[in-house]
Design an enzyme around this catalytic site. Sequence first.
Site, PDB file in Angstrom:
ATOM      1  N   GLY A   1     -19.051  -3.722  -3.504  1.00 22.67           N
ATOM      2  CA  GLY A   1     -18.339  -3.856  -4.618  1.00 22.67           C
ATOM      3  C   GLY A   1     -18.851  -3.010  -5.769  1.00 22.67           C
TER       4      GLY A   1
ATOM      5  CG  HIS B   1      -2.125  -1.040   1.302  1.00 23.74           C
ATOM      6  ND1 HIS B   1      -2.942  -0.639   0.191  1.00 23.74           N
ATOM      7  CD2 HIS B   1      -2.626  -1.649   2.148  1.00 23.74           C
ATOM      8  CE1 HIS B   1      -3.753  -1.681   0.380  1.00 23.74           C
ATOM      9  NE2 HIS B   1      -4.010  -2.285   1.597  1.00 23.74           N
TER      10      HIS B   1
HETATM   11  N1  PPS Z   1     -14.208  -9.086  -6.960  1.00 20.06           N
HETATM   12  C1  PPS Z   1     -14.178  -7.975  -6.579  1.00 20.06           C
HETATM   13  N2  PPS Z   1     -14.835  -7.154  -7.555  1.00 20.06           N
HETATM   14  C2  PPS Z   1     -15.424  -5.934  -7.159  1.00 20.06           C
HETATM   15  N3  PPS Z   1     -15.154  -5.018  -6.011  1.00 20.06           N
HETATM   16  C3  PPS Z   1     -14.527  -5.938  -5.117  1.00 20.06           C
HETATM   17  C4  PPS Z   1     -13.941  -7.282  -5.144  1.00 20.06           C
HETATM   18  N4  PPS Z   1     -13.606  -7.718  -4.075  1.00 20.06           N
HETATM   19  C5  PPS Z   1     -13.714  -6.973  -3.398  1.00 20.06           C
HETATM   20  N5  PPS Z   1     -14.165  -5.569  -3.802  1.00 20.06           N
HETATM   21  C6  PPS Z   1     -14.226  -4.579  -3.193  1.00 20.06           C
HETATM   22  O1  PPS Z   1     -13.138  -3.648  -2.769  1.00 20.06           O
HETATM   23  C7  PPS Z   1     -13.410  -3.023  -1.661  1.00 20.06           C
HETATM   24  C8  PPS Z   1     -12.319  -3.421  -0.700  1.00 20.06           C
HETATM   25  O2  PPS Z   1     -10.958  -3.150  -1.097  1.00 20.06           O
HETATM   26  P1  PPS Z   1      -9.560  -3.681  -0.988  1.00 20.06           P
HETATM   27  O3  PPS Z   1      -9.701  -4.839  -1.366  1.00 20.06           O
HETATM   28  O4  PPS Z   1      -8.704  -2.461  -1.614  1.00 20.06           O
HETATM   29  O5  PPS Z   1      -9.167  -3.608   0.366  1.00 20.06           O
HETATM   30  S1  PPS Z   1      -7.961  -4.054   1.217  1.00 20.06           S
HETATM   31  O6  PPS Z   1      -7.320  -2.657   0.996  1.00 20.06           O
HETATM   32  O7  PPS Z   1      -7.223  -5.135   0.817  1.00 20.06           O
HETATM   33  O8  PPS Z   1      -8.013  -3.947   2.616  1.00 20.06           O
HETATM   34  C9  PPS Z   1     -14.808  -3.310  -1.098  1.00 20.06           C
HETATM   35  O9  PPS Z   1     -15.522  -2.312  -1.444  1.00 20.06           O
HETATM   36  P2  PPS Z   1     -16.825  -1.827  -0.811  1.00 20.06           P
HETATM   37  O10 PPS Z   1     -17.828  -2.738  -1.078  1.00 20.06           O
HETATM   38  O11 PPS Z   1     -17.214  -0.451  -1.387  1.00 20.06           O
HETATM   39  O12 PPS Z   1     -16.449  -1.518   0.529  1.00 20.06           O
HETATM   40  C10 PPS Z   1     -15.025  -4.650  -1.913  1.00 20.06           C
HETATM   41  O13 PPS Z   1     -16.411  -4.794  -1.868  1.00 20.06           O
END
Ligand code: PPS
Length: 329
Positions: free
Chosen positions: A295, A142
Site C-alpha cells: 500500500g 473494472h
Molecule cells: N486501505 C488501503 N490504503 C492504501 N492502499 C491499500 C489499501 N487497501 C489496499 N491497498 C493496496 O491496494 C492494492 C490492491 O489494489 P486493489 O484493491 O485495486 O486490488 S483489486 O483490484 O481489488 O484486486 C495493493 O497494493 P500493493 O500493496 O502495491 O500490492 C494494496 O496493498
Amino acid sequence: MVGPVAFKDVHKEEDDRICPPEEYADIISTLPSFESSGLRVRLYQGVWLLDHVVPGIMALQRRHKPQLGDVVLASPPKSGTTWLKALSFAVMGRAAYPPSDADHPLRRLNPHQCVPFMDNLFSAGQEAKLDALPSPRLLHTHAHHSMLPPSIADCKIVFVCREPKDMLVSMWHFVRSSGSSDFPFSALFELACEGKNPYGPIWDHLLGYWSVSRATPERVLFLKYEEMLVDPVSTVRELARFLGVPFTSVEEAAGWPADIADMCSIDALRGLQANKTGNTGLFFKCSHQSFFRKGVAGDWVDHMTPEMARRIDAIVEEKLRGSGLTFTS
Ligand SMILES: Nc1ncnc2c1ncn2[C@@H]1O[C@H](COP(=O)(O)OS(=O)(=O)O)[C@@H](OP(=O)(O)O)[C@H]1O
C-alpha cells in the site's frame, strides 16, 4: 443523509468459484486471444480481458438493471479498489453505521463483501443478488468506460487509478498469489507495454474515465491513489461532497472524516479477521494478503530496472499526451 447502503454478505462460501455462463461461448470463441504463462487473454471491444472475465462483462452490458441513486465505483485492477470500496461504503453508510460503531460492517466483512464486484456476479450468473441490495446501491466494476451500458454510464461514478508501474507490480503479486507462481514479472511488463495486460491498454482505461470526468465532473469523480495516500482525510471529504452527502458541521466537529480515513487505512483493514481469512466475495481463490500488501507509492523500484521504467513511462506519457492527465513517480 442517505440511508444504509448495500452491506450484506451477498456471497456465500459455496459461491467462491467462477462458473461462467455458456450463453456467450460462441461469440467468445471468435474473439482474438493469446496465452501467456498459462493466462488466456481475449480482446473484447478493444480491451484485453482474462478469459473468465469476458462473459461477465457481456452479461453486464446486456442485463444490468439500474436503480435510481446507484453509485458505481470503477478502477483498473490493483489501483486502490479495495480502499475506495471501504471509504465509499463508510461515507455513504455513516447514518446507519457511524465510524465509531464497534459492529461496523467494515470491522466484520471484507470490503469486497460490502461493495459487490458486478462483473464477477454477472460472470457467475448471480446478478439477481444485486436486486436484493438496499438502495442506494454501491457497486463496482473494472470495465473501461467505453464498455459500460448507458444504464451505468448515467450513474455517479467514482474512478480510482494508480501510477501504472506500481499498478503493474501490484497486479503481478496478485497473479502470483492467485496460483500462477511461475509468472515472471517481465512477461506482464512486456504485455503492458503492448497494451495487452489484463484490462489493458492501461492508457485507454485511464483516458476513458478521465475525459468524462473533465467534461462532466458532477458525474465522474477521478481519484489518484497517490493523492489519496498523501491526504486520505481530504479524499473522504471529497467523496462525501461528490456523493451528495457532505459532512455536517456536527460530523466535522465529531471528527468523522478522520475517523473514516483511519478505519479504512491499510493497517486497520489488514488487522481484521475478515480480511485475513474467509470469503473475499470475489469468486476466485486469491490470498487475502495480496489485497493489503504494502500500500505504498514507488514500490516499482524493487521490480523494474531504470531502463524498464523509462520505457513504460515514455509509452504512457506519449499515450496520455495532450489529455492533461499525468503521473509522477
Ligand atoms: N486501505 C488501503 N490504503 C492504501 N492502499 C491499500 C489499501 N487497501 C489496499 N491497498 C493496496 O491496494 C492494492 C490492491 O489494489 P486493489 O484493491 O485495486 O486490488 S483489486 O483490484 O481489488 O484486486 C495493493 O497494493 P500493493 O500493496 O502495491 O500490492 C494494496 O496493498
